[in-house]
Write a protein that holds these residues in place. Structure first.
Motif, mmCIF file in Angstrom:
data_model
loop_
_atom_site.group_PDB
_atom_site.id
_atom_site.type_symbol
_atom_site.label_atom_id
_atom_site.label_comp_id
_atom_site.label_asym_id
_atom_site.label_seq_id
_atom_site.Cartn_x
_atom_site.Cartn_y
_atom_site.Cartn_z
ATOM 1 N N ARG A 115 -2.130 -0.015 -4.463
ATOM 2 C CA ARG A 115 -2.821 1.443 -3.993
ATOM 3 C C ARG A 115 -3.555 1.755 -3.431
ATOM 4 O O ARG A 115 -2.905 2.889 -1.927
ATOM 5 C CB ARG A 115 -3.290 2.107 -5.697
ATOM 6 C CG ARG A 115 -2.557 2.628 -6.642
ATOM 7 C CD ARG A 115 -3.088 3.274 -7.756
ATOM 8 N NE ARG A 115 -3.005 4.736 -7.410
ATOM 9 C CZ ARG A 115 -4.092 5.410 -8.161
ATOM 10 N NH1 ARG A 115 -4.495 5.421 -8.833
ATOM 11 N NH2 ARG A 115 -4.055 6.807 -7.190
ATOM 12 N N ILE A 116 -4.033 0.932 -3.276
ATOM 13 C CA ILE A 116 -4.852 1.451 -1.682
ATOM 14 C C ILE A 116 -3.865 0.789 -0.067
ATOM 15 O O ILE A 116 -4.366 1.505 0.117
ATOM 16 C CB ILE A 116 -6.238 -0.461 -1.485
ATOM 17 C CG1 ILE A 116 -7.134 0.134 -2.667
ATOM 18 C CG2 ILE A 116 -6.627 -0.250 -0.078
ATOM 19 C CD1 ILE A 116 -8.547 -1.041 -3.148
ATOM 20 N N ARG A 117 -3.405 -0.239 -0.921
ATOM 21 C CA ARG A 117 -2.003 -0.286 0.870
ATOM 22 C C ARG A 117 -1.267 0.537 0.918
ATOM 23 O O ARG A 117 -1.128 0.936 1.703
ATOM 24 C CB ARG A 117 -1.702 -1.745 0.236
ATOM 25 C CG ARG A 117 -2.404 -2.573 0.831
ATOM 26 C CD ARG A 117 -1.847 -3.909 0.360
ATOM 27 N NE ARG A 117 -2.644 -5.059 1.479
ATOM 28 C CZ ARG A 117 -1.831 -6.698 1.508
ATOM 29 N NH1 ARG A 117 -0.703 -7.074 1.012
ATOM 30 N NH2 ARG A 117 -2.653 -7.302 2.074
ATOM 31 N N ASP A 118 -0.715 1.116 -1.005
ATOM 32 C CA ASP A 118 0.128 1.926 -0.291
ATOM 33 C C ASP A 118 0.134 3.391 -0.290
ATOM 34 O O ASP A 118 0.152 4.715 0.951
ATOM 35 C CB ASP A 118 1.307 2.484 -1.819
ATOM 36 C CG ASP A 118 2.186 0.664 -1.730
ATOM 37 O OD1 ASP A 118 2.142 0.052 -1.084
ATOM 38 O OD2 ASP A 118 2.334 0.865 -3.064
ATOM 39 N N GLU A 119 -1.352 3.591 -0.776
ATOM 40 C CA GLU A 119 -2.188 5.739 -0.900
ATOM 41 C C GLU A 119 -3.123 5.472 0.234
ATOM 42 O O GLU A 119 -3.405 6.753 0.343
ATOM 43 C CB GLU A 119 -2.537 5.651 -2.141
ATOM 44 C CG GLU A 119 -0.760 5.756 -3.217
ATOM 45 C CD GLU A 119 -1.683 5.858 -4.665
ATOM 46 O OE1 GLU A 119 -2.832 7.153 -4.867
ATOM 47 O OE2 GLU A 119 -1.528 5.523 -5.981
ATOM 48 N N LEU A 120 -3.760 4.332 0.559
ATOM 49 C CA LEU A 120 -4.717 4.842 2.283
ATOM 50 C C LEU A 120 -4.516 3.973 3.122
ATOM 51 O O LEU A 120 -3.999 2.961 3.556
ATOM 52 C CB LEU A 120 -5.771 3.995 1.522
ATOM 53 C CG LEU A 120 -6.464 5.126 -0.246
ATOM 54 C CD1 LEU A 120 -7.873 3.769 -1.100
ATOM 55 C CD2 LEU A 120 -6.860 6.926 0.623
ATOM 56 N N PRO A 121 -5.070 4.595 4.157
ATOM 57 C CA PRO A 121 -4.002 3.863 5.650
ATOM 58 C C PRO A 121 -4.611 2.679 5.851
ATOM 59 O O PRO A 121 -4.962 2.114 7.060
ATOM 60 C CB PRO A 121 -5.110 5.193 6.298
ATOM 61 C CG PRO A 121 -5.954 5.582 6.254
ATOM 62 C CD PRO A 121 -5.893 5.574 4.586
ATOM 63 N N PHE A 122 -5.818 2.258 5.389
ATOM 64 C CA PHE A 122 -6.069 0.382 5.858
ATOM 65 C C PHE A 122 -5.279 -0.289 6.267
ATOM 66 O O PHE A 122 -4.234 -0.895 5.564
ATOM 67 C CB PHE A 122 -6.772 -0.068 4.311
ATOM 68 C CG PHE A 122 -8.403 0.639 3.987
ATOM 69 C CD1 PHE A 122 -8.954 0.487 5.137
ATOM 70 C CD2 PHE A 122 -8.167 1.086 3.108
ATOM 71 C CE1 PHE A 122 -10.750 1.285 4.559
ATOM 72 C CE2 PHE A 122 -9.237 2.232 2.384
ATOM 73 C CZ PHE A 122 -10.664 2.857 3.167
ATOM 74 N N SER A 123 -5.357 -0.751 7.010
ATOM 75 C CA SER A 123 -4.515 -2.285 7.510
ATOM 76 C C SER A 123 -5.141 -2.869 7.537
ATOM 77 O O SER A 123 -3.948 -4.416 7.655
ATOM 78 C CB SER A 123 -3.733 -1.906 8.846
ATOM 79 O OG SER A 123 -5.156 -2.098 9.512
ATOM 80 N N LEU A 124 -5.776 -3.196 7.101
ATOM 81 C CA LEU A 124 -7.055 -5.018 6.561
ATOM 82 C C LEU A 124 -7.323 -3.976 5.541
ATOM 83 O O LEU A 124 -8.678 -3.874 5.238
ATOM 84 C CB LEU A 124 -7.396 -5.398 7.749
ATOM 85 C CG LEU A 124 -8.402 -6.780 7.813
ATOM 86 C CD1 LEU A 124 -7.274 -7.808 7.064
ATOM 87 C CD2 LEU A 124 -9.161 -6.813 9.028
ATOM 88 N N VAL A 125 -7.179 -5.404 4.439
ATOM 89 C CA VAL A 125 -7.343 -5.070 2.740
ATOM 90 C C VAL A 125 -7.989 -6.433 2.829
ATOM 91 O O VAL A 125 -6.835 -7.326 2.528
ATOM 92 C CB VAL A 125 -6.495 -4.439 2.051
ATOM 93 C CG1 VAL A 125 -7.642 -4.524 0.318
ATOM 94 C CG2 VAL A 125 -5.819 -3.010 2.443
#
Length: 530
Positions: free
Chosen positions: A312-322
């Protein structure tokens, strides 16, 4: 062992001075209406250091900070290093007696604190603790109401003199990488906190490695939710930002609405935190109203991050680096995942060793465990502590002569060298002769669609010795405890299945986001007894 790059400065004080030269007009701190450039931040730090000199603080003396994240915290931190002093941060969740214990053990000479935070007056709590503090000479009130026994922040800075400023410049030049920089307390969730001794060289290495891990630069705007008294907030936060020239946005408390508004207005790029931070952002009502497109870096860490949360962090938020990582007060950041790791890897492992680090997992005999086998995690690397304060026996128990640190954490290494955390060795419980690892059970519970968060502890059992008790924060529609237990029975070995399940609105957390297992054990034991 391959070492990572050495810090470019002999001390944190020198790093701060050079930041003022490299980024003089760049924004350094934004705290409400206050904005400081790096040149202004450095001058305030020098004044604070000169005020300490006027107060009689000498090189190596301890200065405590017991306060929430703020501009004043940053100035005090960087300023005490200008005076050659040593930082002793105090947990903002502590009560008076706990704080006094830390101040007494570390022999703090000057304390920076507040008289109004979350309805509490820290100075009042300290005065009422009934603990003698013969070394404590001065209390500086950074924020809050005046007090008869404390010196207001502005008045303390006025103690700085021309001679004092010249003296801090001499002390800055004299500081080296082997000088003591900080005495951080262990979390204390399993006993009396110990003082962890770190040097300037070790501490700067934590900061500069974090810069390398995230690509932090002078163009970044770093929103700081992690508390500064914790290694993450202080070393991977303030000092990493100073090393890179990034702008710092200290947050005293987690107010998700205010956080989203700030991130949108200031075009924030870096937002690390515990998994609970990202849960809160994803579930925040009206999140879509805010333009969060500037967010670039998310860094988190826990043994039990749900894969779905990372997705969800990757899909719903714009972060390019997790990134997920593993670190501890005694060693800094020891492992991290890689930018191209998939969500399952980020959620279920803490990645591979950071540059300069070696990781080993050993069994009960001290021999290397086979890949996939659970054992104690050992670390060796450039940021491992110098030792515990005034406790050579405790130091010898965990730190070998050749630099290997026994972490007390359990984990397993896979065939590619990625580390999975199984929990604290003290958290493990034995069910009828079988070792049960809370982190493993928690990770399985998080696969249940009705479970948002979970924490598992062992409780006494007359026949089996111990059994698991699970505390579950549910998702609507909430499953019943019996449904959770039945679900577990279908998916886990019998000894892993929690015998008790309690649905709760939230889990008790430390200020740094760790679950307070001791409080849950007491609650579970009381319930089991009835």
């Amino acid at each position: 062992m391959t070492d990572g790059p050495e810090p470019a400065w002999p001390s944190i004080a020198a790093m701060t001075a050079l930041a003022a030269e490299r980024f003089p007009d760049r924004t350094a701190v934004v705290d409400g209406d206050a904005r400081l450039s790096y040149a202004e931040l450095y001058e305030e730090a020098r004044r604070f250091g000169a005020a300490l000199v006027a107060d009689g603080v000498g090189p190596g003396d301890r200065v405590g900070v017991w306060a929430p994240n703020s501009r004043e915290w940053i100035v005090a931190l960087l300023g005490l290093y200008q005076a050659g002093a040593v930082l002793v941060p105090v947990n903002t969740r502590f009560k008076g007696r706990e704080a006094a214990g830390v101040l007494s053990r570390t022999r703090v000479r000057v304390l920076v604190t507040v008289t109004d935070f979350l309805g509490g007056d820290y100075l009042e709590m300290l005065d009422g603790a009934g603990v003698a503090l013969p070394d404590l000479r001065t209390v500086v009130i950074a924020l809050g109401r005046p007090s008869g026994t404390g010196v207001p922040w502005a008045a303390f800075l006025e103690r700085a003199t021309t001679d004092g400023l010249a003296e801090v410049d001499r002390r800055r030049v004299a500081l080296g990488p082997d000088d003591l920089s900080d005495v951080l307390s262990t979390s204390g969730t399993t006993g009396t906190p110990k003082g962890v001794l770190m040097t300037h060289g070790r501490t700067m290495r934590v900061a500069t490695d974090w810069v390398a891990m995230t690509g932090l630069s002078e163009d970044d705007r770093y929103v700081m939710v992690n508390p500064y008294f914790h290694m993450f907030g202080f070393k991977a936060g303030i000092l990493a930002s100073v090393a890179a020239g990034a702008a710092m946005y200290p947050q005293a408390v987690l107010d998700v609405g205010a956080l989203l508004a700030l991130a949108a207005e200031e075009r924030a790029t870096v937002l690390p935190g515990a998994p609970t931070l990202y849960h809160a952002i994803l579930e925040a009502p009206g999140r879509d109203r805010y333009d969060l497109s500037s967010l670039r870096v998310a860094v988190t860490g826990a043994a039990d991050i749900p894969v779905e949360l990372i997705r969800r962090i990757r899909d719903e938020l714009p972060f390019s680096l997790v990134i997920a990582g593993y670190g501890l007060t005694e060693a800094g950041t020891a492992t991290s995942t890689a930018p191209d790791d998939d969500p399952e890897t980020v959620a279920t492992t803490v990645g591979r060793a950071r540059p300069g680090f070696e990781i080993a997992v050993v069994d009960g005999t001290g021999e290397r465990a086979a890949p996939g086998e659970v054992g104690e995690i050992l670390l060796r690397g450039p940021t491992v502590m110098a030792g515990y304060l005034d406790d050579p026996e405790a130091t010898a128990e965990v730190l070998s002569a050749d630099g290997w640190l026994r972490t007390g954490d359990l984990g397993r290494l896979d065939e590619r060298g990625r580390l999975r955390i199984a929990g604290r060795s003290k958290d493990m419980f034995i069910v009828g002769g079988f070792n049960a690892y809370p982190a493993e059970i928690e990770a399985m519970l998080l696969e249940h669609p009705g479970v948002r968060e979970a924490a598992v502890v062992g409780v006494p059992h007359e026949r089996l010795g111990e059994v698991g008790a699970a505390f579950v924060v549910p998702r609507p529609p909430a499953p019943s405890p019996d449904e959770v237990i039945a679900w577990c029975r279908e998916r886990m070995a019998n000894y892993k299945v929690p015998r008790l399940v309690e649905l709760v609105d939230e889990l008790p957390l430390t200020a740094s986001g760790k679950v307070l297992k001791a409080a849950l054990r007491e609650r579970a034991a009381a319930r089991a007894a009835t």
